[in-house]
Scaffold this motif. Sequence first.
Motif, mmCIF file in Angstrom:
data_model
loop_
_atom_site.group_PDB
_atom_site.id
_atom_site.type_symbol
_atom_site.label_atom_id
_atom_site.label_comp_id
_atom_site.label_asym_id
_atom_site.label_seq_id
_atom_site.Cartn_x
_atom_site.Cartn_y
_atom_site.Cartn_z
ATOM 1 N N PRO A 72 -2.443 10.886 0.334
ATOM 2 C CA PRO A 72 -1.563 11.364 1.415
ATOM 3 C C PRO A 72 -1.769 10.615 2.728
ATOM 4 C CG PRO A 72 -2.488 13.217 0.211
ATOM 5 C CD PRO A 72 -3.207 11.986 -0.276
ATOM 6 N N THR A 73 -3.003 10.195 2.987
ATOM 7 C CA THR A 73 -3.292 9.442 4.208
ATOM 8 C C THR A 73 -2.607 8.081 4.195
ATOM 9 O OG1 THR A 73 -5.472 10.502 4.236
ATOM 10 C CG2 THR A 73 -5.152 8.661 5.732
ATOM 11 N N LEU A 74 -2.424 7.509 3.004
ATOM 12 C CA LEU A 74 -1.767 6.204 2.874
ATOM 13 C C LEU A 74 -0.400 6.217 3.544
ATOM 14 C CD1 LEU A 74 -1.369 3.355 1.641
ATOM 15 C CD2 LEU A 74 -0.639 4.488 -0.465
ATOM 16 N N TYR A 75 0.369 7.273 3.349
ATOM 17 C CA TYR A 75 1.719 7.354 3.896
ATOM 18 C C TYR A 75 1.743 7.915 5.319
ATOM 19 C CZ TYR A 75 2.598 6.773 -1.071
ATOM 20 O OH TYR A 75 2.591 6.311 -2.358
ATOM 21 N N ARG A 76 0.777 8.775 5.617
ATOM 22 C CA ARG A 76 0.754 9.413 6.935
ATOM 23 C C ARG A 76 0.140 8.509 8.005
ATOM 24 N NH1 ARG A 76 -1.982 13.372 5.478
ATOM 25 N NH2 ARG A 76 -4.017 12.771 6.306
ATOM 26 N N ASP A 77 -0.932 7.824 7.646
ATOM 27 C CA ASP A 77 -1.653 6.987 8.611
ATOM 28 C C ASP A 77 -2.271 5.804 7.868
ATOM 29 O OD1 ASP A 77 -3.261 5.826 10.533
ATOM 30 O OD2 ASP A 77 -4.021 7.725 11.322
ATOM 31 N N PRO A 78 -1.499 4.735 7.628
ATOM 32 C CA PRO A 78 -2.011 3.591 6.845
ATOM 33 C C PRO A 78 -3.278 2.970 7.415
ATOM 34 C CG PRO A 78 0.359 3.434 7.118
ATOM 35 C CD PRO A 78 -0.088 4.553 8.010
ATOM 36 N N ASP A 79 -3.401 2.931 8.752
ATOM 37 C CA ASP A 79 -4.608 2.345 9.343
ATOM 38 C C ASP A 79 -5.845 3.164 8.999
ATOM 39 O OD1 ASP A 79 -3.523 0.074 10.669
ATOM 40 O OD2 ASP A 79 -2.697 1.379 12.205
ATOM 41 N N ASN A 104 -5.223 -1.717 -2.836
ATOM 42 C CA ASN A 104 -4.937 -0.549 -2.007
ATOM 43 C C ASN A 104 -4.779 -0.919 -0.542
ATOM 44 O OD1 ASN A 104 -5.217 0.823 -4.384
ATOM 45 N ND2 ASN A 104 -6.645 2.338 -3.615
ATOM 46 N N HIS A 105 -5.552 -1.893 -0.084
ATOM 47 C CA HIS A 105 -5.409 -2.391 1.284
ATOM 48 C C HIS A 105 -4.012 -2.990 1.465
ATOM 49 C CE1 HIS A 105 -7.484 -4.715 4.807
ATOM 50 N NE2 HIS A 105 -6.268 -4.308 5.131
ATOM 51 N N ALA A 106 -3.581 -3.788 0.496
ATOM 52 C CA ALA A 106 -2.252 -4.393 0.570
ATOM 53 C C ALA A 106 -1.156 -3.328 0.545
ATOM 54 C CB ALA A 106 -2.059 -5.371 -0.587
ATOM 55 N N ALA A 107 -1.337 -2.279 -0.262
ATOM 56 C CA ALA A 107 -0.358 -1.202 -0.326
ATOM 57 C C ALA A 107 -0.208 -0.525 1.035
ATOM 58 C CB ALA A 107 -0.764 -0.179 -1.382
ATOM 59 N N ALA A 108 -1.324 -0.340 1.734
ATOM 60 C CA ALA A 108 -1.274 0.260 3.067
ATOM 61 C C ALA A 108 -0.546 -0.650 4.050
ATOM 62 C CB ALA A 108 -2.687 0.557 3.561
ATOM 63 N N LEU A 109 -0.757 -1.954 3.929
ATOM 64 C CA LEU A 109 -0.054 -2.902 4.800
ATOM 65 C C LEU A 109 1.448 -2.900 4.514
ATOM 66 C CD1 LEU A 109 -2.631 -5.829 4.696
ATOM 67 C CD2 LEU A 109 -2.086 -4.385 6.670
ATOM 68 N N CYS A 110 1.823 -2.711 3.253
ATOM 69 C CA CYS A 110 3.245 -2.580 2.912
ATOM 70 C C CYS A 110 3.829 -1.325 3.550
ATOM 71 C CB CYS A 110 3.429 -2.525 1.392
ATOM 72 S SG CYS A 110 3.168 -4.115 0.556
ATOM 73 N N CYS A 111 3.058 -0.253 3.569
ATOM 74 C CA CYS A 111 3.526 0.975 4.230
ATOM 75 C C CYS A 111 3.741 0.743 5.722
ATOM 76 C CB CYS A 111 2.516 2.098 4.028
ATOM 77 S SG CYS A 111 2.493 2.785 2.356
ATOM 78 N N LYS A 112 2.949 -0.139 6.295
ATOM 79 C CA LYS A 112 3.108 -0.474 7.715
ATOM 80 C C LYS A 112 4.205 -1.507 7.945
ATOM 81 C CE LYS A 112 -0.398 -1.237 10.289
ATOM 82 N NZ LYS A 112 -1.617 -1.861 10.853
ATOM 83 N N ALA A 143 6.012 -8.389 -5.397
ATOM 84 C CA ALA A 143 7.460 -8.627 -5.428
ATOM 85 C C ALA A 143 8.126 -8.051 -4.184
ATOM 86 C CB ALA A 143 8.067 -8.004 -6.689
ATOM 87 N N LEU A 144 7.740 -6.842 -3.787
ATOM 88 C CA LEU A 144 8.315 -6.227 -2.589
ATOM 89 C C LEU A 144 8.014 -7.073 -1.354
ATOM 90 C CD1 LEU A 144 9.814 -3.660 -1.570
ATOM 91 C CD2 LEU A 144 7.554 -2.694 -1.076
ATOM 92 N N THR A 145 6.798 -7.580 -1.286
ATOM 93 C CA THR A 145 6.406 -8.432 -0.162
ATOM 94 C C THR A 145 7.268 -9.691 -0.109
ATOM 95 O OG1 THR A 145 4.126 -7.627 -0.225
ATOM 96 C CG2 THR A 145 4.493 -9.747 0.823
ATOM 97 N N TYR A 146 7.483 -10.319 -1.247
ATOM 98 C CA TYR A 146 8.314 -11.525 -1.278
ATOM 99 C C TYR A 146 9.756 -11.224 -0.866
ATOM 100 C CZ TYR A 146 4.825 -14.526 -3.553
ATOM 101 O OH TYR A 146 3.710 -15.292 -3.827
ATOM 102 N N GLU A 208 14.490 8.616 -3.322
ATOM 103 C CA GLU A 208 14.274 8.488 -1.881
ATOM 104 C C GLU A 208 13.327 9.578 -1.371
ATOM 105 O OE1 GLU A 208 16.766 7.847 2.277
ATOM 106 O OE2 GLU A 208 17.772 8.695 0.539
ATOM 107 N N ASP A 209 12.374 9.165 -0.531
ATOM 108 C CA ASP A 209 11.474 10.100 0.137
ATOM 109 C C ASP A 209 11.138 9.523 1.511
ATOM 110 O OD1 ASP A 209 9.570 8.077 -0.297
ATOM 111 O OD2 ASP A 209 8.776 9.038 -2.099
ATOM 112 N N ASP A 210 10.258 10.201 2.223
ATOM 113 C CA ASP A 210 9.916 9.741 3.570
ATOM 114 C C ASP A 210 9.297 8.343 3.550
ATOM 115 O OD1 ASP A 210 10.809 12.124 4.580
ATOM 116 O OD2 ASP A 210 8.824 13.059 4.659
ATOM 117 N N HIS A 211 8.636 8.026 2.455
ATOM 118 C CA HIS A 211 7.940 6.751 2.362
ATOM 119 C C HIS A 211 8.909 5.569 2.200
ATOM 120 C CE1 HIS A 211 5.437 3.509 1.012
ATOM 121 N NE2 HIS A 211 5.800 3.623 -0.243
ATOM 122 N N ASN A 212 9.952 5.737 1.390
ATOM 123 C CA ASN A 212 10.831 4.594 1.089
ATOM 124 C C ASN A 212 12.237 4.735 1.660
ATOM 125 O OD1 ASN A 212 12.229 6.369 -0.646
ATOM 126 N ND2 ASN A 212 10.979 5.787 -2.396
ATOM 127 N N ALA A 213 12.451 5.729 2.532
ATOM 128 C CA ALA A 213 13.789 5.941 3.092
ATOM 129 C C ALA A 213 14.301 4.702 3.812
ATOM 130 C CB ALA A 213 13.780 7.147 4.033
#
Length: 234
Positions: A72-79, A104-112, A143-146, A208-213
């Motif tokens: 849950p912290t990943l989406y709420r506060d990636p840092d 997981n670090h990269a996933a958090a950066l994608c969230c940011k 792929a998402l990053t590219y 769709e959710d808050d994360h990928n809206a």
Amino acid sequence: MKKHHRTIRIVYFTVVILGSLLVGALISAFDLEGTIRQVVYWGWLALIGICPLFVNFLWQRKLSRKINELTPTLYRDPDLYIQQIHNLLDDMRSKPLRQLLIINHAAALCCKKDYPAALSILEQIPSNKVISIYRPVYWADLALTYFYLDEDEKASQIMQAQQATFAKWKDSQHLGGTLAVLFIFDLLSKKEYEQAQEALDTLRPRWEDDHNAEDFELLQKRCDAQKKDSESSL
């Protein structure tokens, strides 16, 4: 985490040394010979071999549970998530755990939405060295990053190469939304605009959710822009 792991190792080797001395003393004290001696000897060796596996299993399960609790912290506060995941894994020498930290670090950066930094992190892992259980997330994030860095050809190559893997995970609660976004990105990159809009109409209500809206909104804007361009050219 590392401190507890080191403590367990010290306790284990202490028990092994003292236990081995005790087994040797018992064999001598009772003058065990033949089959009984072999049973005691090999039984002790088997116990020594099984115990680390069992302890490691319990430790890995506990670590996995702690990582899942951070989601849950990943989406709420990636840092904060990056800080917490490093606190858990930063000093781990295990190759699987090091890869887990990086992914997981990269996933958090994608969230940011910090895709250049995410790419830099993911490139630390050679693509042919990714551990099997991490491949779906690794390739999806790459792929998402590219796509976001406008390197559509590289992203589409991943979509093609990982088609079978992604098909297995497209209904996953954890990864399904990201794969839906990637699928529409890929259609747009191939200029299959009508198919992209159809996929968007079908997949957006489900995933769709808050994360990928923001991702779905961007995809809709691109579909709308292409529709306007087509209409103006008539």
